[in-house]
Design a protein around this motif. Structure first.
Motif, PDB file in Angstrom:
ATOM      1  N   THR A 287       0.841  -1.195   0.000  1.00 44.34           N
ATOM      2  CA  THR A 287       0.000   0.000   0.000  1.00 44.34           C
ATOM      3  C   THR A 287       0.881   1.253   0.000  1.00 44.34           C
ATOM      4  OG1 THR A 287       0.012   0.150   2.397  1.00 44.34           O
ATOM      5  CG2 THR A 287      -1.697  -1.234   1.412  1.00 44.34           C
TER       6      THR A 287
ATOM      7  N   GLU B 182       0.979   3.509   2.123  1.00 39.11           N
ATOM      8  CA  GLU B 182       1.497   3.643   3.488  1.00 39.11           C
ATOM      9  C   GLU B 182       2.773   2.815   3.680  1.00 39.11           C
ATOM     10  OE1 GLU B 182      -1.782   2.591   5.858  1.00 39.11           O
ATOM     11  OE2 GLU B 182      -1.092   3.656   7.650  1.00 39.11           O
ATOM     12  N   GLN B 183       2.746   1.611   3.133  1.00 43.00           N
ATOM     13  CA  GLN B 183       3.919   0.748   3.265  1.00 43.00           C
ATOM     14  C   GLN B 183       5.102   1.298   2.477  1.00 43.00           C
ATOM     15  OE1 GLN B 183       1.646  -2.869   2.222  1.00 43.00           O
ATOM     16  NE2 GLN B 183       2.699  -3.869   3.924  1.00 43.00           N
TER      17      GLN B 183
ATOM     18  N   MET C 203      -2.670  -5.865   5.251  1.00 40.34           N
ATOM     19  CA  MET C 203      -1.519  -5.664   4.372  1.00 40.34           C
ATOM     20  C   MET C 203      -0.646  -6.919   4.360  1.00 40.34           C
ATOM     21  SD  MET C 203      -0.463  -1.749   5.242  1.00 40.34           S
ATOM     22  CE  MET C 203      -1.740  -0.552   5.639  1.00 40.34           C
TER      23      MET C 203
ATOM     24  N   THR D 149      -2.036  -2.292  13.672  1.00 43.72           N
ATOM     25  CA  THR D 149      -1.833  -0.909  13.233  1.00 43.72           C
ATOM     26  C   THR D 149      -2.029  -0.765  11.722  1.00 43.72           C
ATOM     27  OG1 THR D 149      -0.146  -0.797  14.960  1.00 43.72           O
ATOM     28  CG2 THR D 149      -0.272   1.074  13.459  1.00 43.72           C
ATOM     29  N   TYR D 150      -1.625  -1.802  10.998  1.00 41.03           N
ATOM     30  CA  TYR D 150      -1.729  -1.753   9.534  1.00 41.03           C
ATOM     31  C   TYR D 150      -2.562  -2.932   9.043  1.00 41.03           C
ATOM     32  CZ  TYR D 150       2.377   1.208  10.283  1.00 41.03           C
ATOM     33  OH  TYR D 150       3.243   2.169  10.720  1.00 41.03           O
TER      34      TYR D 150
ATOM     35  N   TRP E  70       3.157  -8.590   4.226  1.00 42.25           N
ATOM     36  CA  TRP E  70       4.486  -8.214   4.737  1.00 42.25           C
ATOM     37  C   TRP E  70       5.574  -9.105   4.177  1.00 42.25           C
ATOM     38  CZ3 TRP E  70       4.292  -3.635   6.924  1.00 42.25           C
ATOM     39  CH2 TRP E  70       3.049  -3.212   7.421  1.00 42.25           C
TER      40      TRP E  70
END
Lengths: 318, 251, 94
Positions: A179, A181-182, B249, B245-246, B251
């Protein structure tokens, strides 16, 4: 031994190294060779174990089980590398405890990069990619250094280290393909770790006091500035793959030299951190010292137990 | 869900490995020697490896398209089913080794039973686990002996740890409803059946280690039902930080 | 009172059929612990099937200063090597 005799021994010694012969611990060696090696190998070992702390900081918070396991294995490797290097140093007649003492009292140095804080998960990526990348550039030539135990330790270290940088780059890649944000997290980490990584390769050649002697003893094959250039040249294209921007407005490809030109490094910051005033110097030392001090009763207990068992064995035999 | 009891049963085992692995992970870089740091990390890595196998299987049983990480990171505290013992903090090295040993003896007996499970996947995970856990038990047992029978100071510290941790041992043998269901189907292991064996073995080692076997008859339980100690929330805050927090997503 | 854990030398057999080779050293309070530590430090990547540990102080090493008298006398004993002997080419299997 007369001065003349020492001089001739030194000449023979230097000639051996020039012929690419290895020096082993019990061989005669100039005092300066011994001291320089104790300093460099122990500094290297200290860097490994202090380096465990900023990354250890994220083990409990790794975002997936796969990442947690990889990070644990990496930090564990660093303990292993510290251990191999301390052992190499010990062959020169100094104990690990003495070396710890030098670290804890602030007498010994370690890589100043570990005095920066790890504040986001992306820092695990940036450290693996940049810091391990810079370390590998430094370390690979050491596999052929003149002192046998150091060279052998480095062969093992380099073999194991190869997964570290890939692990870091993969973290970055995942963030950059994630994203917005990432991706921002990744860019922010690059912004913070880029300059310290360049500094990690040491002061400029003009400022570096050890280079010439170290070259002769094969503790170094290239100068700091050459290594830095090599690091930049190989890292910039990797940043392009990630789609990240190197935080240096002066960075540009130089067609003539075949290298990247880059901006001025803030050496004041470098010396500030080296002299103990970086963001985490005090915390890193406190953590190392308290691990050591809190472990004293454990180490003592193990020795006391071993002695008791030994005595029991002797009593049984007699 | 296809088989809620099997799912719960797997989590009851897996959560112990996760939480203990997490606790050990806090220590890397802070132990008494480099050698013990490396050893402790190996145990942590074994446990996290086991956790992943269990959760992957549990996710399949659940059949809702969830991943091992969803199960590991995205549950509420009350839904973690680990025993209280494994979540206890790393107060000092005596606690770390005491907690490990008191769990390892149980863990090995459980794995040995589970290796005969009618469920092939669980049996396979257990067979691999037996080798790992046998080593853990040897390692932690050796350390309990060293600390118990080392110096006067270490004896006191080890005794303190055993006294504190003892109160969490009985919960290891409690059976939940899902446990009982799985036992009746030949899938689960009846831990209550090896309770005496457990205490015999632990008692023998403590004596050899020059330690007093606690006489307390009062035990604290609750983890298996999701009622944890106050330590658990902080442990989960760390564990879940990124995923909370995220959300959503990769990782 | 602190006494340091002694140093141990670690020898690992990578697989059956090969000899134990010196892998490095580590610290441990006793032989049991040295074995355990060696397993964790030197075989994390499946490098071994058997481990020997020897406390470093029990190793007696030759002195490099004696290398001349110890090892050089062997250098001119070329008759110990098969290439010393001249045989006609037609002789096979020798």
């Amino acid at each position: 031994m007369s001065e003349k005799e020492i001089k001739s021994l030194e000449e023979i010694f230097e000639a051996r190294i020039a012929r690419d012969e290895k020096i082993e611990p019990k061989d005669w060696m100039p005092e300066k060779y011994r001291k320089t090696h104790i300093r460099q190998i122990s500094q290297h070992a200290h860097s490994e174990i202090v380096g465990m702390l900023p990354e250890g900081n994220w083990i409990t918070r790794a975002p997936s089980l796969r990442r947690k396991a990889a990070l644990l294995a990496k930090v564990q490797d660093e303990a292993g590398h510290g251990l191999y290097l301390y052992a190499a140093c010990e062959t020169l007649g100094v104990s690990r405890d003495e070396l710890f003492e030098q670290l804890h009292s602030g007498k010994a140095k370690y890589s100043s990069i570990f005095n920066y804080p790890t504040i986001t998960w992306a820092d695990m990526g940036a450290i693996g990619w940049l810091v391990d990348g810079a370390a590998i550039i430094n370390q690979v030539p050491l596999c052929n250094t003149s002192f046998g135990p150091y060279a052998r330790a480095m062969v093992r270290v380099c073999k194991e280290e190869s997964f570290h940088q890939r692990q870091g780059f993969e973290i970055m890649l995942k963030l950059c393909n994630g994203t917005p944000e990432q991706k921002e997290m990744a860019q922010d980490a690059l912004n913070r770790w880029w300059w310290p990584s360049l500094m990690m390769l040491g002061p400029t050649d003009a400022e570096s006091i050890h280079t010439e002697q170290s070259m002769k003893w094969k503790l170094k094959r290239k100068t700091n500035d050459e290594l830095r250039q090599q690091f930049i040249d190989q890292t910039v294209p990797q940043a392009d793959v990630l789609g990240l921007t190197i935080p240096d407005p002066d960075l540009k490809w130089n067609e003539e030299t075949g290298h990247y030109d880059f901006g001025e490094i803030d050496w004041d910051e470098f010396w500030q951190v080296v002299k103990g005033h970086g963001p985490c110097n005090k915390k890193r030392m406190k953590d190392r010292v308290s691990a050591w001090e809190n472990g004293a009763w454990v180490r003592d207990a193990a020795m006391a137990y071993a002695e008791k068992q030994e005595n029991k064995k002797v009593a049984k035999a007699s | 869900m296809n088989n809620k009891d099997l799912y719960n049963y797997i989590l009851g085992i897996a959560d112990n490995s996760l939480i203990l692995g997490q606790r050990l992970g806090e220590l890397c870089g802070h132990g008494p020697t480099l050698e013990t740091d490396i050893a402790g990390t190996n145990i942590s890595l074994d446990l996290i490896g086991q956790t992943r196998s269990y959760y992957q299987y549990a996710a399949k049983i659940q059949g809702e398209g969830k991943s091992e990480d969803d199960i590991a990171f995205l549950r509420l505290e009350r839904d973690y089913k680990n025993v209280l013992l494994v979540e206890q903090p790393n107060t000092h090295f005596g606690y770390v080794m005491g907690r490990q040993y008191l769990f390892d003896v149980y863990h090995l007996l459980l794995m040995q039973g589970l290796a005969n499970s009618a469920d092939e996947t669980l049996a396979a995970i257990a067979k691999k686990g037996i080798k790992e856990v046998s080593y853990h038990k040897r390692f932690s047992g050796d350390w309990v002996k060293r600390l118990g029978d080392g110096t006067e100071e270490s004896n006191e510290k080890m005794q303190e740890a055993i006294d504190d941790l003892w109160t969490y041992t009985d919960e290891l043998f409690d059976l939940t409803e899902s446990d009982e269901k799985m036992i009746s189907e030949g899938i689960g292991v009846d831990a209550s059946a090896f309770k005496n064996q457990y205490y015999d073995e632990v008692t023998a080692l403590l004596k050899e280690a020059n330690l007093q076997v606690p006489e307390g008859k009062y035990f604290i339980r609750g983890g298996k039902k999701g009622v944890h100690s106050e330590h658990m929330g902080y442990l989960l805050a760390d564990l879940q930080y990124m995923q909370r927090t995220y959300p959503n997503m990769e990782w | 009172m602190s006494k340091n854990w002694p140093l141990w030398e670690i020898f690992v057999r990578s697989k059956n059929g090969l000899e134990h080779r010196h892998f490095g050293s580590l610290h441990a309070a006793d032989a049991e612990m040295a074995l355990a530590n060696a397993r964790d430090v030197y075989t994390r990547r499946s490098e071994g099937v058997s481990i020997w540990v020897v406390e470093s102080k029990h190793i007696t090493a030759s002195n490099p200063a004696d290398n001349g008298e110890l090892f050089e006398p062997a250098q001119d004993k070329v008759y110990r090597h098969p290439t010393f002997y001249d045989l006609p080419d037609e002789v096979k299997h020798m």
